[in-house]
Structure formats: C-alpha cells, structure tokens
Design an enzyme around this catalytic site. Structure first.
Site, PDB file in Angstrom:
ATOM      1  N   HIS A   1     -22.155  67.340 -36.971  1.00 52.62           N
ATOM      2  CA  HIS A   1     -22.307  66.266 -36.363  1.00 52.62           C
ATOM      3  C   HIS A   1     -23.607  65.606 -36.308  1.00 52.62           C
ATOM      4  CE1 HIS A   1     -21.294  63.764 -32.522  1.00 52.62           C
ATOM      5  NE2 HIS A   1     -22.523  63.956 -32.231  1.00 52.62           N
TER       6      HIS A   1
ATOM      7  N   THR B   1     -16.272  74.858 -29.918  1.00 58.82           N
ATOM      8  CA  THR B   1     -15.506  75.403 -28.855  1.00 58.82           C
ATOM      9  C   THR B   1     -14.547  74.328 -28.105  1.00 58.82           C
ATOM     10  OG1 THR B   1     -17.261  74.631 -27.593  1.00 58.82           O
ATOM     11  CG2 THR B   1     -17.552  77.012 -28.308  1.00 58.82           C
TER      12      THR B   1
HETATM   13  C1  GRF Z   1     -20.210  62.856 -41.160  1.00 56.68           C
HETATM   14  O1  GRF Z   1     -21.211  62.089 -40.768  1.00 56.68           O
HETATM   15  C2  GRF Z   1     -20.139  63.952 -40.156  1.00 56.68           C
HETATM   16  O2  GRF Z   1     -21.123  64.078 -39.083  1.00 56.68           O
HETATM   17  C3  GRF Z   1     -19.146  63.451 -39.018  1.00 56.68           C
HETATM   18  O3  GRF Z   1     -18.073  62.680 -39.900  1.00 56.68           O
HETATM   19  C4  GRF Z   1     -18.870  62.293 -41.021  1.00 56.68           C
HETATM   20  C5  GRF Z   1     -17.978  62.590 -42.213  1.00 56.68           C
HETATM   21  O4  GRF Z   1     -18.415  62.088 -43.337  1.00 56.68           O
HETATM   22  N1  GRF Z   1     -18.468  64.455 -38.190  1.00 56.68           N
HETATM   23  P1  GRF Z   1     -17.570  62.454 -44.729  1.00 56.68           P
HETATM   24  O5  GRF Z   1     -16.054  62.137 -44.478  1.00 56.68           O
HETATM   25  O6  GRF Z   1     -18.120  63.987 -44.996  1.00 56.68           O
HETATM   26  O7  GRF Z   1     -18.305  61.501 -45.771  1.00 56.68           O
END
Ligand code: GRF
Length: 192
Positions: free
Chosen positions: A110, A142
């Site tokens: 995240h 979760t």
């Molecule tokens: C990332 O910034 C991640 O933190 C979020 O979605 C984005 C995905 O980027 N959950 P990518 O598709 O891996 O370039």
C-alpha cells in the site's frame, strides 16, 4: 531448499510484479507460479508472458456478488498450488470468507505509511495532511481494507517541492525494493 511458490494478483501496470520477477534470479528463494488479473488489458499480464509465467484473467461480471467472484477467483488460484498470494495493485476488495480461507497467506503493498492514509489518493492526502514523511507498507490482508497487521515499511522525507506525482515516483521506487525483499524474507523464514 524448495522455492516458495507465489501467485501475484494484479489489475494494471504491474511494475511491482516486474520488480518481483527481476529479483528472482538474485534472491533464488521464490518462484512466481502464476499471475492473475481481474482486468484482461492489465499490462502486467504482458510482463508475465514475457517471462513465460502462466497467466489467468478472472473478470468480474455485472452485478456479480463479491462472494461469487471470489469463488471463481479461488478456482483459478487452485490451478497453481501456492504458498503465498501477493497482491500487487489488485484493485478489488476480497470477501471475508476468501480472506479467512487464506488467512496469513495473502499480503498487499500500500502506498502510504499505514495506518495513515488507507484507501486511494494517498500521495495527495499525505501532502494535504502536512506529513513530514511518506512511504509504503507491506501488510497482511484481512477483511478490513488496508487494516491487516503490518509486515514492513519503508519511508522517506517529504520535501518542499514534492507533488503527488513526485511522491508517487518515490513510493514506487521504495515498493520495488521492499516487496521482493519481504517475499524473500518470507521464503527464508519458511525454510527454517
Ligand atoms: C502500487 O503503488 C501499490 O502500492 C498499489 O497499487 C500500485 C500498483 O502499481 N497497491 P503497479 O501496478 O505495481 O505498477
């Protein structure tokens, strides 16, 4: 030592997937046995195919209840027995039943320092909040969105000239280091 078997779930670009693929030869501790997307046009599927990793698309149907989608997702996952499910930009909330079935085996990355800024637009929200630091978090998945126990974080200072775009770039750079490292650590712990 047998390799940790990993399925990566994506919805889009897949730059984190790419980082996980690129780190495999160096880490020598995990293998990506499949990439599953809920979007047929996710660029990450091309990245997987370029490395001969099996792919599957499980697209949601109009009006389909979350549990029904997750059952179909489960069927796709069962084609490739795995030790760990790695969400990498997978833009769906998983049902409580699905998450409980795989308890402790699904992780997500995240783009904020959780518990700050759950949900979307995390970079702008960090700026609006006047945060001095921003970063990324790997956590267990979760039933609550972005609420599972934290596994690892990487942070950096917010500078005066930063915008949501520059923060996004910095966060991605952190993610691409942190996620392969967490999966590697996971594999190492499992080996002992
Ligand atoms: C990332 O910034 C991640 O933190 C979020 O979605 C984005 C995905 O980027 N959950 P990518 O598709 O891996 O370039």
């Amino acid at each position: 030592m047998s390799l940790l078997r990993v399925i990566v779930l994506i919805s889009g670009n897949g730059s984190n997937l790419q980082a996980l693929i690129d780190a495999m030869p160096e880490k020598k501790s995990y293998e990506i046995v499949a990439v599953v997307s809920n979007k047929p046009d996710a660029y990450g599927l091309e990245r997987a195919k370029a490395h001969k990793i099996p792919t599957a698309v499980v697209e949601s149907q109009k009006g389909e209840p979350r549990e029904a989608y997750d059952q179909r997702l489960q069927q796709a996952l069962e084609q490739h027995p795995a030790d760990l499910y790695v969400l990498a930009g997978f833009m769906r909330i998983l049902s409580a039943g699905f998450v409980e079935h795989h308890a402790g085996k699904i992780i997500n990355i995240h783009p904020s320092l959780l518990p700050k800024h759950k949900g979307l637009n995390t970079h702008q929200r960090a700026l609006d909040a006047g945060d001095t630091h921003h970063g990324v978090t790997v956590h267990y998945v979760t039933a609550g969105c972005d609420e599972g126990p934290i596994i690892a974080q990487m942070d950096f200072p917010i500078e005066a000239h930063d915008t949501a775009e520059t923060l996004q770039h910095k966060a991605h750079t952190c993610e691409h280091q942190l996620y392969p490292s967490v999966v590697h650590q996971w594999a190492m712990k499992r080996a002992h």
